[in-house]
Structure formats: C-alpha cells, structure tokens
Design a protein around this motif. Structure first.
Motif, mmCIF file in Angstrom:
data_model
loop_
_atom_site.group_PDB
_atom_site.id
_atom_site.type_symbol
_atom_site.label_atom_id
_atom_site.label_comp_id
_atom_site.label_asym_id
_atom_site.label_seq_id
_atom_site.Cartn_x
_atom_site.Cartn_y
_atom_site.Cartn_z
ATOM 1 N N MET A 191 0.837 -1.187 0.000
ATOM 2 C CA MET A 191 0.000 0.000 0.000
ATOM 3 C C MET A 191 0.880 1.248 0.000
ATOM 4 S SD MET A 191 -3.303 -0.385 0.135
ATOM 5 C CE MET A 191 -4.506 -1.705 0.359
ATOM 6 N N ARG A 192 0.453 2.280 -0.706
ATOM 7 C CA ARG A 192 0.981 3.621 -0.498
ATOM 8 C C ARG A 192 -0.074 4.358 0.327
ATOM 9 N NH1 ARG A 192 4.725 4.478 -4.883
ATOM 10 N NH2 ARG A 192 5.612 2.403 -5.201
ATOM 11 N N VAL A 193 0.347 5.002 1.372
ATOM 12 C CA VAL A 193 -0.591 5.632 2.305
ATOM 13 C C VAL A 193 -0.292 7.131 2.371
ATOM 14 C CG1 VAL A 193 -1.577 5.556 4.626
ATOM 15 C CG2 VAL A 193 -0.598 3.474 3.620
ATOM 16 N N PHE A 194 -1.345 7.947 2.262
ATOM 17 C CA PHE A 194 -1.175 9.398 2.183
ATOM 18 C C PHE A 194 -2.003 10.100 3.261
ATOM 19 C CE2 PHE A 194 -0.793 7.606 -2.141
ATOM 20 C CZ PHE A 194 0.559 7.829 -2.324
ATOM 21 N N PRO A 195 -1.444 10.241 4.473
ATOM 22 C CA PRO A 195 -2.205 10.826 5.590
ATOM 23 C C PRO A 195 -2.594 12.280 5.382
ATOM 24 C CG PRO A 195 -0.328 9.565 6.395
ATOM 25 C CD PRO A 195 -0.146 9.704 4.925
ATOM 26 N N ILE A 196 -1.846 13.024 4.551
ATOM 27 C CA ILE A 196 -2.194 14.436 4.342
ATOM 28 C C ILE A 196 -2.776 14.642 2.946
ATOM 29 C CG2 ILE A 196 -0.522 15.250 6.042
ATOM 30 C CD1 ILE A 196 1.263 16.179 3.723
ATOM 31 N N SER A 197 -3.403 13.603 2.414
ATOM 32 C CA SER A 197 -4.001 13.695 1.085
ATOM 33 C C SER A 197 -5.015 14.822 0.984
ATOM 34 C CB SER A 197 -4.672 12.361 0.729
ATOM 35 O OG SER A 197 -5.210 12.390 -0.571
ATOM 36 N N ASN A 198 -5.761 15.077 2.052
ATOM 37 C CA ASN A 198 -6.814 16.095 2.036
ATOM 38 C C ASN A 198 -6.304 17.500 2.364
ATOM 39 O OD1 ASN A 198 -8.874 14.296 1.326
ATOM 40 N ND2 ASN A 198 -9.168 13.683 3.461
ATOM 41 N N TRP A 199 -5.015 17.643 2.601
ATOM 42 C CA TRP A 199 -4.441 18.949 2.901
ATOM 43 C C TRP A 199 -4.147 19.692 1.598
ATOM 44 C CZ3 TRP A 199 -1.250 19.727 7.834
ATOM 45 C CH2 TRP A 199 -1.636 18.817 8.836
ATOM 46 N N THR A 200 -4.024 20.994 1.702
ATOM 47 C CA THR A 200 -3.587 21.820 0.582
ATOM 48 C C THR A 200 -2.208 22.397 0.905
ATOM 49 O OG1 THR A 200 -4.541 23.866 1.455
ATOM 50 C CG2 THR A 200 -5.983 22.456 0.099
ATOM 51 N N GLU A 201 -1.587 23.001 -0.097
ATOM 52 C CA GLU A 201 -0.306 23.663 0.138
ATOM 53 C C GLU A 201 -0.446 24.734 1.217
ATOM 54 O OE1 GLU A 201 3.169 26.100 -2.366
ATOM 55 O OE2 GLU A 201 1.168 25.802 -3.228
ATOM 56 N N LEU A 202 -1.587 25.448 1.193
ATOM 57 C CA LEU A 202 -1.827 26.473 2.213
ATOM 58 C C LEU A 202 -1.941 25.848 3.598
ATOM 59 C CD1 LEU A 202 -2.352 29.460 2.859
ATOM 60 C CD2 LEU A 202 -4.778 29.051 2.375
ATOM 61 N N ASP A 203 -2.647 24.717 3.707
ATOM 62 C CA ASP A 203 -2.763 24.027 4.999
ATOM 63 C C ASP A 203 -1.386 23.642 5.540
ATOM 64 O OD1 ASP A 203 -5.588 24.058 4.927
ATOM 65 O OD2 ASP A 203 -5.647 22.167 3.805
ATOM 66 N N VAL A 204 -0.525 23.138 4.649
ATOM 67 C CA VAL A 204 0.806 22.706 5.063
ATOM 68 C C VAL A 204 1.582 23.872 5.662
ATOM 69 C CG1 VAL A 204 3.059 21.928 4.191
ATOM 70 C CG2 VAL A 204 0.962 20.739 3.500
ATOM 71 N N TRP A 205 1.552 25.017 4.987
ATOM 72 C CA TRP A 205 2.296 26.166 5.505
ATOM 73 C C TRP A 205 1.666 26.741 6.768
ATOM 74 C CZ3 TRP A 205 7.055 27.358 5.028
ATOM 75 C CH2 TRP A 205 7.765 26.964 3.901
ATOM 76 N N GLN A 206 0.354 26.694 6.873
ATOM 77 C CA GLN A 206 -0.289 27.141 8.106
ATOM 78 C C GLN A 206 0.092 26.220 9.271
ATOM 79 O OE1 GLN A 206 -4.389 27.223 6.775
ATOM 80 N NE2 GLN A 206 -4.357 29.446 6.538
ATOM 81 N N TYR A 207 0.205 24.929 8.990
ATOM 82 C CA TYR A 207 0.604 23.981 10.035
ATOM 83 C C TYR A 207 2.065 24.187 10.419
ATOM 84 C CZ TYR A 207 0.537 19.566 12.634
ATOM 85 O OH TYR A 207 0.599 18.611 13.629
ATOM 86 N N ILE A 208 2.928 24.419 9.425
ATOM 87 C CA ILE A 208 4.342 24.706 9.711
ATOM 88 C C ILE A 208 4.454 25.926 10.612
ATOM 89 C CG2 ILE A 208 6.474 25.572 8.643
ATOM 90 C CD1 ILE A 208 5.811 23.692 6.253
ATOM 91 N N ALA A 209 3.660 26.953 10.316
ATOM 92 C CA ALA A 209 3.676 28.173 11.131
ATOM 93 C C ALA A 209 3.157 27.893 12.531
ATOM 94 C CB ALA A 209 2.850 29.263 10.455
ATOM 95 N N ARG A 210 2.051 27.166 12.624
ATOM 96 C CA ARG A 210 1.454 26.893 13.938
ATOM 97 C C ARG A 210 2.369 26.064 14.826
ATOM 98 N NH1 ARG A 210 -3.951 23.291 15.003
ATOM 99 N NH2 ARG A 210 -2.422 21.610 15.208
ATOM 100 N N GLU A 211 3.040 25.068 14.218
ATOM 101 C CA GLU A 211 3.875 24.154 14.986
ATOM 102 C C GLU A 211 5.306 24.660 15.146
ATOM 103 O OE1 GLU A 211 2.702 21.089 16.358
ATOM 104 O OE2 GLU A 211 0.808 22.096 15.864
ATOM 105 N N GLY A 212 5.646 25.759 14.477
ATOM 106 C CA GLY A 212 7.008 26.284 14.550
ATOM 107 C C GLY A 212 8.033 25.331 13.971
ATOM 108 N N LEU A 213 7.705 24.693 12.850
ATOM 109 C CA LEU A 213 8.586 23.688 12.258
ATOM 110 C C LEU A 213 9.686 24.330 11.422
ATOM 111 C CD1 LEU A 213 5.935 21.053 11.076
ATOM 112 C CD2 LEU A 213 7.223 21.112 13.219
ATOM 113 N N GLU A 214 10.886 23.806 11.549
ATOM 114 C CA GLU A 214 11.995 24.253 10.712
ATOM 115 C C GLU A 214 11.923 23.557 9.363
ATOM 116 O OE1 GLU A 214 16.909 24.349 10.684
ATOM 117 O OE2 GLU A 214 15.817 23.340 12.311
#
Length: 312
Positions: A191-214
C-alpha cells in the motif's frame, strides 16, 4: 418533542476546533491505522515540507515511544545540498532510523539507464524505490502526497493499492467509505498511504507556522542565478547551465517544492517567513508542481504514467 439538552451551570465550554485540528486528527488516525494493521511499514522522508509535516504528525501519534516504522529516502544524487543536510540533521534529532537508497546504486546495477549525466533522475526514483521495497519487504509506504498537487494524485485513495509489480491502477482501487480502510495485501503487494491527502499547500504552511517547524532554507526567499525558460525560472547549476542566447539574472526566489536539481525550479518571491509564504500561497492561482517542475510540462512525462510505473 425531545427536550434540548443544556450545559450544566458552571461547565466550561470547549474551544472550537480549527480546520487544522481536524486535518491533524484525521492524519494521526491514518498513521495509527497503518501501525495497527500493516506488518512492515515505512515513511518517506526527503527533507521536503510535506514530509516534515508527516514527521510532526508521527511524533504526535506515537511519542513518547519510537516510531513504529523507519524513514526512507530515495536519493537521486542530484538533490539540493541544503535539503540533504536538513534531512540528515532532522533524523539525528528525532533519533529515528533513516534508510537511504540511491539512484546511483541502481545505475551501477544497470537497472536504471540514463541518456546523459544531466538527465532528470526524478522518474528513475521509481525503480530504486521498488528495489528498496523488495529489499526490506515493506507492505505499506507512507508518503506526503496531496490531492491538490496534480490531477493524477487527485484520483488516489488514502490507502492506495500497488500490485506485485509496484504498479498503480486507478481503476483497481478499494472504496474508503466512512474512513474504513482495507489494508490486506498478498506477499509482494503493498500500500501507499497518504495521511495528508486532504491537505492543501496552504494548509501545510499554516501547520508549519502553527507548529514552529523548521524547513530547509531554500523554501525561503534568497538570491539565486536563474534563466527564463518555457515560462519557468531555471536555476543555473552544473546540471542546468544557461543555454546559448539565454540571459542570466540574479533574482530573489524561493522553492515551493524541492526535488531533483535537474527538474525543480524556484518562483520569484520575497517571502522570508511562514507568514509571508502563507500570504503568497493564498493568492496564487498556479499549483506548486505547475509552477516549478520542468518534467511536468509535457504529457509524455505525465504524473499518471509515472505513478503506474511505481512512482511516489
């Protein structure tokens, strides 16, 4: 008529959950489903922004324990050095096992043959990946692909079945009604599994900002020499030199996605923080692959064809 229940006096009202909270919960559920149902999973980690988000979700799903799977990167040998440095450092910080398999090794074995040293190795990763899956016997490969990236990926299930040849058939996928996932595979299938399949590029960057990810530095605006070619800003490197008649410019650019140097282009930008990138992303009308990948510009190199051959 039934009575409407009222909260007890003095009861504290829970804060409303944001859309990022819902996406995070769904992804954590999927990761735990993989851990519970699959015998030998692995998570892809390239050092790119989507895989960085995947690792934070894995931390939330499984810490304080170890991840129930190793990390895997298929290295083309043509990656941007800032990304490889970040990949290795992040693996050390997490204290998790990182497996690296190289397209160079497949070339030496003769399973990958390229027309020239400068040819893009992006599609060739599929061969090395399938070799790694066979070597370790992985039955589930967790990746950071999202449906908004490209129309072929929009067809894909969250748990996407691959046959014994590692191939994807969009007409032979399993239903996922009510978020119920069928993970059964025969030996050799996976199987290939995609947990963030329903995310968008904007969601990813908002999450990076919220979590303070490098993230690797090339995601942020920096000066780089480029030439304009087929509507793209092609970085001037030893793999992608300027052609006769092209004008070399030094512009402020950033990368929306990171991959093989021979096919990944930056976009013009002055965004130096996650907040500034979020503002840019919210107004863009071009997908990140459409704006940055030279090998996605022709139907011959279509994502759907590559996925059918075993690509990510």
């Amino acid at each position: 008529m039934s009575a409407v229940l009222q909260p007890e006096a003095g009861a504290r009202e829970l804060p409303a959950r944001s859309h990022l909270d819902w996406l995070e919960s769904e992804a954590i559920h999927i990761l735990r489903e993989v851990a519970g149902e699959c015998a030998n999973p692995v998570v892809f980690f390239s050092g790119g922004k989507d895989s960085i988000v995947l690792l934070r979700l894995a931390e939330k799903a499984f810490r304080p324990g170890r991840f129930p799977f190793p990390m895997l990167h298929i290295d083309t040998g043509h990656n941007y050095p800032e990304v490889i440095e970040f990949r290795d450092r992040r693996a050390r910080e997490l204290g998790e096992r990182l497996i690296v398999r190289s397209v160079e090794d497949s070339i030496r074995r003769g399973t990958v043959r390229l027309r020239s040293e400068t040819e893009s190795r992006n599609a060739a990763q599929a061969v090395t990946l399938l070799e790694a899956i066979e070597e370790f016997g992985f039955d589930a490969c967790i990746g950071g692909a999202r449906r908004d990236e490209e129309k072929a990926r929009a067809k894909e299930r969250i748990f996407s079945f691959r046959d014994e040849f590692g191939q994807w058939d969009p007409k032979n996928q399993r239903p996922e009604l009510w978020s119920l996932y069928n993970t059964r595979v025969h030996k050799g299938e996976h199987m290939r599994v995609f947990p963030i399949s329903n995310w968008t590029e904007l969601d990813v960057w908002q999450y990076i900002a919220r979590e303070g990810l490098e993230v690797p530095s090339i995601y942020y605006a920096h000066k780089r020499k480029v030439v304009r070619r087929n509507g793209l800003l092609v970085p001037v490197t030893h793999l992608t030199p300027a052609r006769e008649g092209e004008v070399v410019e030094e512009l402020s650019v950033r990368f929306r996605t990171v991959g093989d140097t021979s096919c990944t282009c930056p976009v013009e930008s002055t965004a130096r923080t996650p907040a500034e990138i979020i503002a840019e992303t919210a107004t863009t009308t071009i997908t990140e692959r459409g704006a940055t990948r030279m090998d996605d510009q022709t139907s011959e190199a279509s994502m759907e064809r590559r996925k059918k051959e075993g690509y990510f």
